[in-house]
Design a protein around this motif. Structure first.
Motif, PDB file in Angstrom:
ATOM      1  N   ASN A 109      10.680  -9.070   5.842  1.00  0.00           N
ATOM      2  CA  ASN A 109      11.020 -10.465   5.555  1.00  0.00           C
ATOM      3  C   ASN A 109      11.974 -11.009   6.618  1.00  0.00           C
ATOM      4  O   ASN A 109      12.320 -10.309   7.579  1.00  0.00           O
ATOM      5  CB  ASN A 109      11.596 -10.613   4.138  1.00  0.00           C
ATOM      6  CG  ASN A 109      12.946  -9.917   3.960  1.00  0.00           C
ATOM      7  OD1 ASN A 109      13.615  -9.531   4.922  1.00  0.00           O
ATOM      8  ND2 ASN A 109      13.348  -9.759   2.713  1.00  0.00           N
ATOM      9  N   LYS A 127       5.887  -5.197   4.203  1.00  0.00           N
ATOM     10  CA  LYS A 127       6.034  -6.248   5.208  1.00  0.00           C
ATOM     11  C   LYS A 127       7.489  -6.627   5.349  1.00  0.00           C
ATOM     12  O   LYS A 127       8.235  -6.661   4.362  1.00  0.00           O
ATOM     13  CB  LYS A 127       5.200  -7.474   4.820  1.00  0.00           C
ATOM     14  CG  LYS A 127       5.057  -8.496   5.941  1.00  0.00           C
ATOM     15  CD  LYS A 127       3.997  -9.519   5.608  1.00  0.00           C
ATOM     16  CE  LYS A 127       3.740 -10.445   6.777  1.00  0.00           C
ATOM     17  NZ  LYS A 127       2.662 -11.424   6.479  1.00  0.00           N
ATOM     18  N   SER A 170       6.730  -8.593  12.170  1.00  0.00           N
ATOM     19  CA  SER A 170       6.394  -9.926  11.673  1.00  0.00           C
ATOM     20  C   SER A 170       6.531 -11.001  12.744  1.00  0.00           C
ATOM     21  O   SER A 170       5.780 -11.983  12.749  1.00  0.00           O
ATOM     22  CB  SER A 170       7.281 -10.270  10.475  1.00  0.00           C
ATOM     23  OG  SER A 170       7.036  -9.394   9.396  1.00  0.00           O
ATOM     24  N   THR A 213       4.179   0.023   8.331  1.00  0.00           N
ATOM     25  CA  THR A 213       4.587  -1.260   8.886  1.00  0.00           C
ATOM     26  C   THR A 213       5.669  -1.047   9.932  1.00  0.00           C
ATOM     27  O   THR A 213       6.151   0.074  10.141  1.00  0.00           O
ATOM     28  CB  THR A 213       5.080  -2.213   7.774  1.00  0.00           C
ATOM     29  OG1 THR A 213       5.135  -3.545   8.297  1.00  0.00           O
ATOM     30  CG2 THR A 213       6.466  -1.817   7.280  1.00  0.00           C
TER      31      THR A 213
END
Length: 531
Positions: A288, A286, A169, A226
């Motif tokens: 965080n 995903k 991310s 991911t």
């Protein structure tokens, strides 16, 4: 809930206004434009924010010429331009251009043997806009599967992209992956072998290995992959107790989900879970802000004809998985913005009573993670239709991008809100911009839809298409319709070649888009939502 305000209704009531003039820009929106600059003839165009309000455009022509432009200042004028030449050899394939940290890399691969492909990177200097140093060899794979992904960019015959790229991310880590050619074609006896190599933002290898999937292809489906900010890779798979048949295809007892955590030594640690009576068809993962992996998607009941709701589960950094939470689509939500006869309403109500009412063709597109731990899940009604000419036998396929579905889950796991945005398109999807205060849904939309009521009635006399933003308050779910600009004219300037893939998010509440204005010139426009 009403989707437009009374000020907008005044403009929508004046039909001659839409036929001849542009809608005044809403007070919440500010649009500025750059000075015109020479158009770059290229078949590949990609746009990236530089993090300081600037935009970097990377363009590739068919001769291997790489043109890089920088746009700066309040109006995003072109301030710098650089050109480099990529030597194209037989067996070279463009893998893509990627941003890692503050650096930009151009990736390509070459055939270096009969059953051997090598991946290379070349850094683009953001000061000179030229290639920095020589190409860097990243990894070599043997016995590649040679499957061409959708949207592949090919420079010459017998070339194709061979690798997939996933990013953490914070864009500090990248995993390059590939699937090796199966040793046997029988899914019942073949275990996929996936190569995975992690790199940092300077293209130094962190770790790499090849992983054999723990189940045969007939007993598992790869659903998503991911990467976290530490470089750990996560596969999400669906497992089957028995090979799928017509009889057990809809049996929740025959399947479960598992997250496979890849470690640098080449093994996979499995965390299994299931959704009880429900079946998963579409799911994303995903990271965080706390380093946990969010697993979210749509679920359906075994006898349902579509998606019944959404679910969210979280895998923490210690490998503990929280029990999934479910958020069902109600009858009223499914009916929203649809023109339905009384007979159809009766059928839907009966289907709802029997547990068979659902949203058909719904696909997950995006997950946006908020600073407070909440998430916004973005989905879309997507399907393909075909028509065949009886004279020629030629078949034409039409791709439909319809209603946008957003679900906001609060940081404590409670449902924040669900919203549907009526949309019909055969050309493009939508984009999300999410700030801490608002969620913006961007898409091109006929003006008549601004007057649409919740039972699907619209003023059909209003003509024209506008690029619009539907703004939703993240806390209250209150909506507002924001018409941005005509896709053919902005501030009196005729524009051409509008496409959603030209939209570049500059921040949580602003974006830029490059458009052609004729006379062999382009212009950059910046749209900012004032919060």
């Amino acid at each position: 809930m009403k989707i437009i305000n009374l000020t907008l209704l005044f403009f929508l009531g004046n039909l001659s206004l839409f036929a001849q003039d542009e809608i005044p820009v809403p007070s919440e929106v500010k649009i500025v434009r750059s000075e015109p600059y020479p158009v770059v003839d290229a078949y590949l165009k990609e746009y990236y924010p530089l993090g300081n309000g600037e935009v970097l455009a990377i363009k590739l022509n068919r001769k291997g010429g790489l043109i890089v432009q920088k746009f700066s200042g309040e109006n995003l004028n072109e301030t710098l331009k650089g050109e480099s030449l990529l030597k194209i050899e037989k067996g070279t394939a463009i893998e893509g251009t990627f941003k890692m940290g503050d650096s930009f890399y151009f990736m390509f691969s070459k055939l270096t043997g009969t059953q051997e492909v090598t991946l290379y990177s070349k850094e683009i200097n953001t000061s000179t806009l030229m290639f920095e140093n020589d190409e860097k060899e990243l990894l070599t794979m043997t016995e590649p599967e040679n499957q061409v992904p959708f949207g592949a960019i090919v420079l010459s015959k017998q070339t194709f992209p061979r690798f997939s790229f996933d990013f953490s991310s914070d864009r500090s880590k990248m995993v390059v992956s590939y699937r090796k050619k199966p040793k046997v074609k029988d899914d019942s006896n073949n275990n996929d072998v996936i190569g995975m190599y992690a790199f940092d933002s300077e293209m130094n290898k962190v770790w790499g290995n090849e992983y054999q999937m723990p189940y045969t292809e007939s007993l598992m489906d790869n659903l998503d992959f991911t990467l976290d900010s530490n470089g750990n890779g996560y596969f999400l798979i669906r497992k089957y107790k028995e090979e799928v048949t017509r009889k057990n295809r809809e049996s929740a007892d025959n399947q479960s989900l598992a997250i496979l955590i890849a470690n640098p030594e080449g093994s996979l640690n499995e965390v299994e879970f299931n959704l009880g009576e429900y079946i998963i068809d579409d799911v994303f993962m995903k990271e965080n802000k706390d380093g946990n992996i969010i697993c979210a998607g749509y679920y359906r009941k075994p006898k349902s004809y579509g998606m019944d709701g959404t679910f969210v589960s979280i895998l923490d950094s210690k490998g503990n998985l929280r029990a999934p939470r479910f958020y069902e689509f109600s009858l009223d939500f499914i009916k929203k913005y649809k023109r339905i006869s009384e007979k159809q309403k009766g059928r839907m109500e009966k289907a709802d009573e029997n547990g068979r009412l659902a949203m058909t063709n719904l696909e997950m597109r995006n997950i946006q993670v908020l600073e407070d731990g909440g998430v916004v899940l973005g989905g879309e009604i997507y399907y393909v239709t075909s028509t065949t000419d009886p004279k020629t036998g030629r078949t034409t396929y039409t791709y439909h991008f319809d209603d946008v579905i957003l679900v906001k889950i609060n940081g404590d796991g409670e449902l924040g809100w669900m919203e549907k945005f009526p949309k019909r398109s055969v050309t493009e999807s939508f984009r999300l911009l999410v700030s801490e205060k608002f969620t913006y849904v961007l898409f091109r939309d006929p003006l008549r839809n601004a007057t649409m009521t919740e039972d699907g009635e619209v003023n059909r006399e209003i003509r024209g298409d506008y690029v619009t933003a539907h703004r939703v308050d993240n806390k209250t779910g209150e909506r507002k319709y924001l018409p941005l600009f005509d896709s053919r004219k902005i501030d009196g300037i005729a524009v051409y070649q509008y496409a959603l893939n030209r939209v570049t998010a500059l921040s949580d509440n602003s974006f830029a888009i490059e458009l052609y204005i004729k006379k062999k010139s382009d212009m950059m426009f910046k749209v900012e939502f004032e919060e």
